[in-house]
Design a protein around this motif. Structure first.
Motif, PDB file in Angstrom:
ATOM      1  N   THR A 206      35.041  32.714  23.130  1.00 61.04           N
ATOM      2  CA  THR A 206      35.379  32.154  21.817  1.00 61.04           C
ATOM      3  C   THR A 206      36.847  32.409  21.498  1.00 61.04           C
ATOM      4  O   THR A 206      37.446  33.365  21.988  1.00 61.04           O
ATOM      5  N   VAL A 207      37.364  31.538  20.663  1.00 61.25           N
ATOM      6  CA  VAL A 207      38.667  31.740  20.029  1.00 61.25           C
ATOM      7  C   VAL A 207      38.394  31.644  18.538  1.00 61.25           C
ATOM      8  O   VAL A 207      37.804  30.661  18.069  1.00 61.25           O
ATOM      9  N   VAL A 208      38.796  32.681  17.791  1.00 55.83           N
ATOM     10  CA  VAL A 208      38.506  32.750  16.361  1.00 55.83           C
ATOM     11  C   VAL A 208      39.832  32.863  15.593  1.00 55.83           C
ATOM     12  O   VAL A 208      40.641  33.741  15.884  1.00 55.83           O
TER      13      VAL A 208
ATOM     14  N   ALA B 193      36.259  17.547  14.087  1.00 57.16           N
ATOM     15  CA  ALA B 193      35.612  16.598  15.008  1.00 57.16           C
ATOM     16  C   ALA B 193      36.468  16.373  16.254  1.00 57.16           C
ATOM     17  O   ALA B 193      35.941  16.299  17.372  1.00 57.16           O
ATOM     18  N   ALA B 194      37.784  16.268  16.073  1.00 63.96           N
ATOM     19  CA  ALA B 194      38.676  16.092  17.231  1.00 63.96           C
ATOM     20  C   ALA B 194      38.626  17.318  18.137  1.00 63.96           C
ATOM     21  O   ALA B 194      38.630  17.192  19.363  1.00 63.96           O
ATOM     22  N   LEU B 195      38.563  18.497  17.544  1.00 69.56           N
ATOM     23  CA  LEU B 195      38.460  19.734  18.320  1.00 69.56           C
ATOM     24  C   LEU B 195      37.170  19.756  19.121  1.00 69.56           C
ATOM     25  O   LEU B 195      37.154  20.096  20.306  1.00 69.56           O
ATOM     26  N   GLU B 196      36.065  19.370  18.492  1.00 71.16           N
ATOM     27  CA  GLU B 196      34.776  19.365  19.195  1.00 71.16           C
ATOM     28  C   GLU B 196      34.715  18.333  20.313  1.00 71.16           C
ATOM     29  O   GLU B 196      33.893  18.440  21.216  1.00 71.16           O
TER      30      GLU B 196
ATOM     31  N   ILE C 261      35.789  28.722  17.550  1.00 71.56           N
ATOM     32  CA  ILE C 261      35.722  27.762  18.652  1.00 71.56           C
ATOM     33  C   ILE C 261      34.948  28.426  19.779  1.00 71.56           C
ATOM     34  O   ILE C 261      35.394  29.434  20.343  1.00 71.56           O
ATOM     35  N   THR C 262      33.764  27.902  20.083  1.00 73.00           N
ATOM     36  CA  THR C 262      32.959  28.407  21.192  1.00 73.00           C
ATOM     37  C   THR C 262      33.242  27.520  22.398  1.00 73.00           C
ATOM     38  O   THR C 262      33.131  26.290  22.312  1.00 73.00           O
ATOM     39  N   LEU C 263      33.617  28.145  23.495  1.00 78.02           N
ATOM     40  CA  LEU C 263      34.031  27.401  24.682  1.00 78.02           C
ATOM     41  C   LEU C 263      32.892  27.227  25.672  1.00 78.02           C
ATOM     42  O   LEU C 263      31.944  28.020  25.703  1.00 78.02           O
ATOM     43  N   GLU C 264      33.002  26.187  26.473  1.00 74.01           N
ATOM     44  CA  GLU C 264      32.030  25.932  27.537  1.00 74.01           C
ATOM     45  C   GLU C 264      32.109  27.065  28.569  1.00 74.01           C
ATOM     46  O   GLU C 264      33.165  27.673  28.742  1.00 74.01           O
TER      47      GLU C 264
END
Length: 170
Positions: free
Chosen positions: A25-27, A41-44, A61-64
């Motif tokens: 994650t990035v917080v 929405a663009a971030l997702e 932001i939770t990353l793959e």
């Protein structure tokens, strides 16, 4: 520097320590300006992002799985007609081992201040017609200086973007 009254881009970047680690994650905490629904929405839509949420001033932001480095240009907009800086923002990157995600290898945080630069919306253009011809007298005199004042647009990028400045910040 962020320009007031307009969307500005801030680049977020994080990387895992080595190829055996992954970012989880990035917080970004302390964002009282908010993140627009369109920016979220663009971030997702970024292929590295599993999900993104903005709740109570915190962007998570939770990353793959498997993402070793992440970079993204996020749009933020300071409040209209204000050049108050946003301090106390903290960016945190969380890292875990790729083979054993329960083994977290660390967290790195960095405090930052987002500095806002005021944009002049209008200026006062003062001019004088003919200079008055007045004889000096002893005592108080009232003299018509033949001045006029016109409010004009400043002509800078983003001038007037936040509407009329009614709080005196500019």
């Amino acid at each position: 520097y962020f320009k007031e009254d307009a969307a500005n881009t801030v680049h977020l970047a994080a990387a895992a320590g080595d190829s055996t680690d992954q970012l989880t994650t990035v917080v970004v905490a302390g964002l009282s300006w908010g993140v627009s629904g369109a920016a979220l929405a663009a971030l997702e839509a970024d292929p590295s992002v599993a999900s993104a949420s903005f709740v109570a001033g915190t962007l998570t932001i939770t990353l793959e799985p498997g993402v070793e480095s992440f970079g993204y240009d996020l749009e933020l907009t300071p409040p209209e007609d204000s050049d108050v800086d946003l301090s106390g923002v903290t960016i945190t990157a969380n890292v875990a081992d790729k083979t054993d995600p329960s083994a977290t290898n660390g967290t790195t945080s960095a405090p930052i201040t987002l500095v806002v630069d005021a944009v002049l919306d209008q200026f006062a253009d003062a001019s004088q017609g003919a200079a008055p011809a007045v004889a000096e007298q002893v005592g108080t005199q009232t003299i018509d200086l033949n001045l006029s004042l016109v409010s004009s647009g400043a002509g800078f990028v983003h001038s007037g973007a936040g509407g009329a400045d009614t709080n005196g910040s500019e």
